[in-house]
Design an enzyme around this catalytic site. Structure first.
Site, PDB file in Angstrom:
ATOM      1  CG  ASP A 135      -1.973   1.037   1.201  1.00  0.00           C
ATOM      2  OD1 ASP A 135      -1.817   2.017   0.449  1.00  0.00           O
ATOM      3  OD2 ASP A 135      -2.975   0.882   1.931  1.00  0.00           O
ATOM      4  CG  HIS A 136       2.732   3.938  -3.346  1.00  0.00           C
ATOM      5  ND1 HIS A 136       3.800   4.708  -2.961  1.00  0.00           N
ATOM      6  CD2 HIS A 136       3.116   3.322  -4.478  1.00  0.00           C
ATOM      7  CE1 HIS A 136       4.777   4.585  -3.834  1.00  0.00           C
ATOM      8  NE2 HIS A 136       4.390   3.728  -4.770  1.00  0.00           N
TER       9      HIS A 136
END
Lengths: 78, 314
Positions: free
Chosen positions: B283-284
């Site tokens: 997840d950025h």
């Protein structure tokens, strides 16, 4: 009797009617004998012999001989 | 327009794996605050969920397995526009092609979809990949009574201690860095379906110990005796498709977990060319591509070091 029933289970699990195993046969001798096959063997042997292995016993067998000794112990104690 | 009130499962009254037995009120029917609206079962006991507000009930999950604190429905204010019904969403649009056989979705598949949708909701997924030539490592591990999966779990668990952002849960407001390392391992053996039992504290164990844990979890999975705490609360997930001839995959985030690792393998004509592929979806919101690359490099380095330091591979 036990030997022939164990052999039958091995042949069913590995789907190989020509498979031959001895007491010294281990995972390294059977190409498809991985962790999944090991668990399938345990479950198939439990059903064949109407015994139950504890989770601590699973994976402690180094060869077919170990497995048979565990089976005989269960059957003797039953 | 106010946000609809959430109807959540709460296991304050008991443990086990909860499931919806039935809704006591029809979808889109008016309800009163405090009214029993849904019957839940867990550990062979049943309890009712009561409505948190006056309004119109909109069912999100019609039936089947649910998780503690999962949102199973909403209460909308009277007169407010309502979303599509769960049944309509489940059925989807009519297909363009006529004929064929409709196969109903299983409860297990529906639960899997919900978990993956939760991972997609609000996240910014990105995937990075690396490769490692491992030669005959897989065979040597097997001959030594271990497995590739066990070695990768060990390497990942130890790398997670250093790269904590990947052992985390993301939210809209921040990140929860977990203290415990609990690696879920995706298992999918016919006819048992997809389950993700958890290897705990793998960073403190040996490859052989992890292989033993996996064996026990696999046995419990195939005999349907997994305990709830053995399938709940994973902080990271590993999906190993290497034994299925998969070269690489792009895994989907699971629930609120910040990352998941996919393992693939390319077998060369010469066994010495056998190559592992690592696909890390993260997840950025939690980490950058550079950090993801560093984490993967760490995992790869630990496996390489193991190959050098242990001739048997186990």
């Amino acid at each position: 009797m036990l030997d022939s029933r164990v052999l039958r289970v091995f042949r069913e699990v590995f789907d190989d009617e020509q498979l031959a195993v001895s007491d010294t046969t281990s995972a390294r001798d059977v190409p498809d004998w991985d962790s999944l096959a090991q668990v399938k063997l345990v479950i198939a042997l439990e059903q064949e012999f109407d015994v139950r292995f504890s989770t601590t016993e699973i994976g402690t067998w180094a060869c077919v001989g170990d497995l048979k000794r565990a089976l005989r112990s269960k059957l003797g104690a039953a | 327009m106010s946000a609809p009130a959430e109807i959540r499962v709460s296991l304050d009254w008991g443990g086990g794996e909860p499931m919806i037995v039935r809704w006591l009120v029809a979808d889109r029917a008016p309800v009163k605050r405090g009214q029993a609206i849904c019957e839940i079962e867990a550990s062979k006991a049943t309890a009712d969920i009561v409505s948190p507000a006056d309004g119109i009930l909109v069912v999100v999950i019609p039936d089947g397995d649910v998780r503690d604190q999962e949102v199973v429905g909403h209460i909308h204010a009277v007169g407010e526009a309502l979303p599509l019904s769960a049944a309509a969403v489940e059925r989807g649009p009519e297909p363009d092609v006529e004929g064929g056989t409709h196969v109903p979705r299983s409860l297990r598949k529906a639960a899997e979809i919900r978990t993956l949708e939760e991972g997609r909701r609000g996240s910014l997924p990105s995937t990075v990949m690396q490769q490692l030539v491992v030669g005959d490592l897989v065979d040597r591990l097997r001959d030594g009574g271990a497995s590739l999966t066990a070695l990768v779990i060990l390497a990942v668990a130890r790398a997670l201690r250093k790269h904590r952002a990947f052992n985390a849960s993301a939210s809209d407001t921040g990140v929860l860095l977990h203290d415990a390392v609990r690696i879920g391992v995706a298992l999918d053996v016919e006819p048992h379906g997809l389950r993700v039992p958890i290897v705990t504290d793998a960073d403190t164990k040996t490859v052989a110990e992890i292989a033993g844990d996996l064996q026990i979890l696999l046995y419990k999975y195939m005999t349907k005796t997994l305990e709830p705490d053995e399938i709940r609360g994973a902080t990271f997930t590993l999906t190993d498709l290497s034994s299925f001839g998969v070269a690489w995959s792009v895994p989907l985030l699971v629930g609120r977990q910040a990352a998941i690792l996919g393992l693939g393998m390319i077998r060369g004509a010469d066994p010495r060319d056998t190559m592992l592929t690592f696909s890390l979806t993260f997840d950025h919101r939690v980490a950058s591509g550079r950090e993801a690359a560093l984490f993967l490099s760490d995992v790869r380095k630990r496996i390489s070091e193991h190959m050098v330091s242990n001739d048997s591979g186990a």
